[in-house]
Design a protein around this motif. Structure first.
Motif, PDB file in Angstrom:
ATOM      1  N   GLY A   1      56.728 155.858   4.221  1.00 47.21           N
ATOM      2  CA  GLY A   1      55.517 155.316   4.835  1.00 47.21           C
ATOM      3  C   GLY A   1      55.626 153.819   5.057  1.00 47.21           C
ATOM      4  N   ASP A   2      54.605 153.103   4.657  1.00 48.12           N
ATOM      5  CA  ASP A   2      54.586 151.648   4.841  1.00 48.12           C
ATOM      6  C   ASP A   2      55.625 150.937   3.981  1.00 48.12           C
ATOM      7  OD1 ASP A   2      52.537 151.918   6.648  1.00 48.12           O
ATOM      8  OD2 ASP A   2      50.936 151.537   5.183  1.00 48.12           O
ATOM      9  N   ALA A   3      56.119 151.611   2.947  1.00 42.67           N
ATOM     10  CA  ALA A   3      57.131 150.997   2.073  1.00 42.67           C
ATOM     11  C   ALA A   3      58.532 151.083   2.659  1.00 42.67           C
ATOM     12  CB  ALA A   3      57.100 151.659   0.706  1.00 42.67           C
ATOM     13  N   LEU A   4      58.684 151.820   3.759  1.00 48.58           N
ATOM     14  CA  LEU A   4      59.991 151.980   4.393  1.00 48.58           C
ATOM     15  C   LEU A   4      60.256 150.821   5.353  1.00 48.58           C
ATOM     16  CD1 LEU A   4      62.496 153.721   5.037  1.00 48.58           C
ATOM     17  CD2 LEU A   4      61.109 154.930   6.734  1.00 48.58           C
ATOM     18  N   PRO A   5      61.300 150.029   5.116  1.00 49.14           N
ATOM     19  CA  PRO A   5      61.580 148.880   5.992  1.00 49.14           C
ATOM     20  C   PRO A   5      62.201 149.305   7.323  1.00 49.14           C
ATOM     21  CG  PRO A   5      63.243 149.043   4.272  1.00 49.14           C
ATOM     22  CD  PRO A   5      62.235 150.122   3.995  1.00 49.14           C
ATOM     23  N   THR A   6      61.569 148.912   8.424  1.00 50.10           N
ATOM     24  CA  THR A   6      62.102 149.206   9.755  1.00 50.10           C
ATOM     25  C   THR A   6      61.851 148.025  10.687  1.00 50.10           C
ATOM     26  OG1 THR A   6      60.027 150.240  10.494  1.00 50.10           O
ATOM     27  CG2 THR A   6      61.709 151.696   9.545  1.00 50.10           C
ATOM     28  N   VAL A   7      62.774 147.810  11.614  1.00 48.45           N
ATOM     29  CA  VAL A   7      62.619 146.806  12.660  1.00 48.45           C
ATOM     30  C   VAL A   7      63.128 147.386  13.973  1.00 48.45           C
ATOM     31  CG1 VAL A   7      62.805 144.811  11.101  1.00 48.45           C
ATOM     32  CG2 VAL A   7      64.871 145.785  12.151  1.00 48.45           C
ATOM     33  N   SER A   8      62.745 146.763  15.068  1.00 49.85           N
ATOM     34  CA  SER A   8      63.223 147.162  16.383  1.00 49.85           C
ATOM     35  C   SER A   8      64.514 146.436  16.710  1.00 49.85           C
ATOM     36  CB  SER A   8      62.164 146.842  17.446  1.00 49.85           C
ATOM     37  OG  SER A   8      60.961 147.544  17.165  1.00 49.85           O
ATOM     38  N   PRO A   9      65.330 146.972  17.623  1.00 52.03           N
ATOM     39  CA  PRO A   9      66.623 146.350  17.928  1.00 52.03           C
ATOM     40  C   PRO A   9      66.506 144.946  18.529  1.00 52.03           C
ATOM     41  CG  PRO A   9      66.114 148.130  19.460  1.00 52.03           C
ATOM     42  CD  PRO A   9      65.127 148.231  18.358  1.00 52.03           C
ATOM     43  N   GLN A  10      65.375 144.635  19.177  1.00 47.00           N
ATOM     44  CA  GLN A  10      65.222 143.325  19.787  1.00 47.00           C
ATOM     45  C   GLN A  10      64.782 142.238  18.812  1.00 47.00           C
ATOM     46  OE1 GLN A  10      63.502 146.052  20.597  1.00 47.00           O
ATOM     47  NE2 GLN A  10      61.294 145.633  20.826  1.00 47.00           N
ATOM     48  N   HIS A  11      64.441 142.642  17.588  1.00 46.70           N
ATOM     49  CA  HIS A  11      64.078 141.639  16.581  1.00 46.70           C
ATOM     50  C   HIS A  11      65.279 140.766  16.241  1.00 46.70           C
ATOM     51  CE1 HIS A  11      60.406 144.107  15.211  1.00 46.70           C
ATOM     52  NE2 HIS A  11      59.962 142.930  15.651  1.00 46.70           N
ATOM     53  N   THR A  12      64.988 139.526  15.893  1.00 48.88           N
ATOM     54  CA  THR A  12      66.066 138.635  15.480  1.00 48.88           C
ATOM     55  C   THR A  12      66.464 138.929  14.032  1.00 48.88           C
ATOM     56  OG1 THR A  12      64.558 136.939  14.627  1.00 48.88           O
ATOM     57  CG2 THR A  12      65.146 136.820  16.975  1.00 48.88           C
ATOM     58  N   ILE A  13      67.589 138.378  13.645  1.00 51.91           N
ATOM     59  CA  ILE A  13      68.027 138.559  12.258  1.00 51.91           C
ATOM     60  C   ILE A  13      67.000 137.965  11.313  1.00 51.91           C
ATOM     61  CG2 ILE A  13      69.824 137.992  10.583  1.00 51.91           C
ATOM     62  CD1 ILE A  13      71.817 137.879  12.891  1.00 51.91           C
ATOM     63  N   ALA A  14      66.457 136.801  11.675  1.00 49.60           N
ATOM     64  CA  ALA A  14      65.464 136.145  10.825  1.00 49.60           C
ATOM     65  C   ALA A  14      64.236 137.032  10.630  1.00 49.60           C
ATOM     66  CB  ALA A  14      65.059 134.807  11.441  1.00 49.60           C
ATOM     67  N   GLU A  15      63.790 137.698  11.703  1.00 45.68           N
ATOM     68  CA  GLU A  15      62.644 138.596  11.597  1.00 45.68           C
ATOM     69  C   GLU A  15      62.979 139.806  10.723  1.00 45.68           C
ATOM     70  OE1 GLU A  15      60.385 137.829  15.854  1.00 45.68           O
ATOM     71  OE2 GLU A  15      62.164 139.112  15.796  1.00 45.68           O
ATOM     72  N   ALA A  16      64.202 140.292  10.838  1.00 45.70           N
ATOM     73  CA  ALA A  16      64.631 141.415   9.997  1.00 45.70           C
ATOM     74  C   ALA A  16      64.652 141.012   8.532  1.00 45.70           C
ATOM     75  CB  ALA A  16      66.010 141.899  10.431  1.00 45.70           C
ATOM     76  N   LEU A  17      65.033 139.764   8.278  1.00 46.05           N
ATOM     77  CA  LEU A  17      65.063 139.283   6.889  1.00 46.05           C
ATOM     78  C   LEU A  17      63.668 139.263   6.280  1.00 46.05           C
ATOM     79  CD1 LEU A  17      67.668 136.364   7.042  1.00 46.05           C
ATOM     80  CD2 LEU A  17      67.977 138.703   6.205  1.00 46.05           C
ATOM     81  N   LEU A  18      62.670 138.962   7.080  1.00 42.14           N
ATOM     82  CA  LEU A  18      61.289 138.977   6.593  1.00 42.14           C
ATOM     83  C   LEU A  18      60.893 140.394   6.170  1.00 42.14           C
ATOM     84  CD1 LEU A  18      59.514 136.622   9.176  1.00 42.14           C
ATOM     85  CD2 LEU A  18      60.109 136.117   6.797  1.00 42.14           C
ATOM     86  N   GLU A  19      61.314 141.398   6.958  1.00 44.44           N
ATOM     87  CA  GLU A  19      61.024 142.790   6.618  1.00 44.44           C
ATOM     88  C   GLU A  19      61.756 143.217   5.344  1.00 44.44           C
ATOM     89  OE1 GLU A  19      59.489 146.823   7.466  1.00 44.44           O
ATOM     90  OE2 GLU A  19      58.863 144.730   7.626  1.00 44.44           O
ATOM     91  N   ILE A  20      63.022 142.808   5.237  1.00 43.81           N
ATOM     92  CA  ILE A  20      63.804 143.136   4.033  1.00 43.81           C
ATOM     93  C   ILE A  20      63.143 142.531   2.801  1.00 43.81           C
ATOM     94  CG2 ILE A  20      65.999 142.721   2.832  1.00 43.81           C
ATOM     95  CD1 ILE A  20      67.380 142.917   5.567  1.00 43.81           C
ATOM     96  N   SER A  21      62.722 141.282   2.923  1.00 46.14           N
ATOM     97  CA  SER A  21      62.092 140.587   1.798  1.00 46.14           C
ATOM     98  C   SER A  21      60.760 141.228   1.425  1.00 46.14           C
ATOM     99  CB  SER A  21      61.887 139.115   2.153  1.00 46.14           C
ATOM    100  OG  SER A  21      61.232 138.436   1.109  1.00 46.14           O
ATOM    101  N   ALA A  22      59.990 141.641   2.430  1.00 50.39           N
ATOM    102  CA  ALA A  22      58.669 142.211   2.176  1.00 50.39           C
ATOM    103  C   ALA A  22      58.765 143.572   1.488  1.00 50.39           C
ATOM    104  CB  ALA A  22      57.903 142.337   3.491  1.00 50.39           C
ATOM    105  N   LYS A  23      59.759 144.380   1.865  1.00 48.04           N
ATOM    106  CA  LYS A  23      59.875 145.730   1.305  1.00 48.04           C
ATOM    107  C   LYS A  23      60.731 145.792   0.045  1.00 48.04           C
ATOM    108  CE  LYS A  23      57.273 147.055   4.589  1.00 48.04           C
ATOM    109  NZ  LYS A  23      57.618 147.836   5.749  1.00 48.04           N
ATOM    110  N   GLY A  24      61.564 144.782  -0.195  1.00 53.98           N
ATOM    111  CA  GLY A  24      62.285 144.657  -1.461  1.00 53.98           C
ATOM    112  C   GLY A  24      63.367 145.675  -1.739  1.00 53.98           C
TER     113      GLY A  24
END
Length: 326
Positions: free
Chosen positions: A210-233
């Motif tokens: 659910g919301d705990a699963l980290p996902t990003v779209s392919p057009q996201h930058t690496i920096a934006e992906a890092l925010l998702e990784i950090s948020a979901k842990g």
């Protein structure tokens, strides 16, 4: 009495040598048709296997019954002394009795024989004397005859009890394999503790979803992906298309590599640096199997996907540790 360290070591080695020799002899006993007959009797029994024994034989019998019960052969131990005072009522006419007595003359067991025979129960005797009373009454006799006890006095049951224990294990494992008993079957009788968790727990029971699963779209930058990784842990994020189908995975390890390569984290897209052919599993896989696969691929996290390759969950090594699988 004084003794040296070397004497203690030698006395211990003597025991191992004597008992090793007895087990070699036991190997020959198992080669006989008696062992096959005993297995066949157990396999065709519609009730339970009742194990009996007095003294040290009783302690070994208790363990044999427990091993049988946990490996697909319903069994329990009945103390001969208690059986003579009411516990014999636990037996039914569909049961099989395994009676253990090294001498084959244990009085408490002999006392029960008329009742056992009257009930028409099959009897497997485990003794060290094929000419003994118990052996002669049995439908099948399994020999645990040993050359000598490891006790230098020849009094304390040592070698004979070891032989009995090994024979019991041989019987239980042979029956396990004959029944086609599986790890899943084993787990059903061991639901508690770490063993049960390893055999019964599925990744779906512990995965982040659910919301705990980290996902990003392919057009996201690496920096934006890092925010998702950090948020979901979880130290990773899935990269998915507009239909939520998995395109790839980006992990903490990937981050170290892109930093070493001097990649611009704010400008570069995540689909340029992700791992496209990442390892995935289905959510009905056992957690123990997930651990094995993660270790084989030397990865700390893994995505769980459905039949359409859409991420439905994720877990890492820490989740397996918390669940008691690792």
């Amino acid at each position: 009495m004084s003794h040296t360290a070397q004497q203690l070591i030698q006395w211990g080695r003597d025991v191992v040598d004597i008992e090793n020799s007895a087990l070699e002899q036991l190997h020959k006993h198992i080669d006989s048709s008696d062992f096959v007959q005993a297995c066949e009797l157990c396999l065709k029994t519609k009730g339970k296997v009742i194990v009996m024994g007095m003294g040290k034989s009783g302690h070994i019998g208790n363990k044999i019954a427990a091993t049988l019960a946990s490996t697909g052969t319903p069994a329990f131990f009945v103390h001969p002394g208690e059986a003579a005072h009411g516990d014999l009522g636990m037996l039914s006419d569909k049961d099989l009795v395994i009676a253990i007595s090294n001498s084959g003359e244990a009085h408490e067991i002999q006392t029960l024989m008329p009742v056992i025979k009257r009930m028409g129960l099959s009897l497997i005797a485990i003794t060290g004397r094929p000419e003994s009373s118990l052996a002669q009454l049995a439908d099948v006799h399994l020999s645990i005859a040993v050359g000598e006890e490891a006790c230098p006095l020849g009094l304390a049951p040592t070698t004979s009890t070891t032989a009995t224990l090994v024979l019991g294990d041989a019987l239980a494992v042979a029956l396990l394999q004959a029944r086609g008993f599986t790890a899943d079957d084993f787990a059903l009788s061991h639901p508690g503790g770490s063993l049960g968790r390893k055999l019964l727990l599925k990744v779906s029971d512990i995965m982040h979803k659910g919301d705990a699963l980290p996902t990003v779209s392919p057009q996201h930058t690496i920096a934006e992906a890092l925010l998702e990784i950090s948020a979901k842990g979880l130290g990773m994020t899935a990269v998915v298309d507009d239909n939520q189908v998995l395109l790839g995975l980006f992990t903490d390890g990937d981050l170290r590599r892109v930093i070493d390569a001097g990649v611009d984290l704010r400008e570069s897209r995540i689909d340029q640096v992700m791992t496209a052919n990442c390892v995935t599993l289905e959510q009905d896989v056992l957690a123990a199997e997930a651990l094995k696969i993660m270790e084989q691929h030397n990865i700390n996290g893994i995505l769980l996907v459905d039949a359409e390759k859409r991420p439905v969950g994720a877990l890492n090594m820490l989740d397996l540790v918390r669940a008691g699988v690792l």
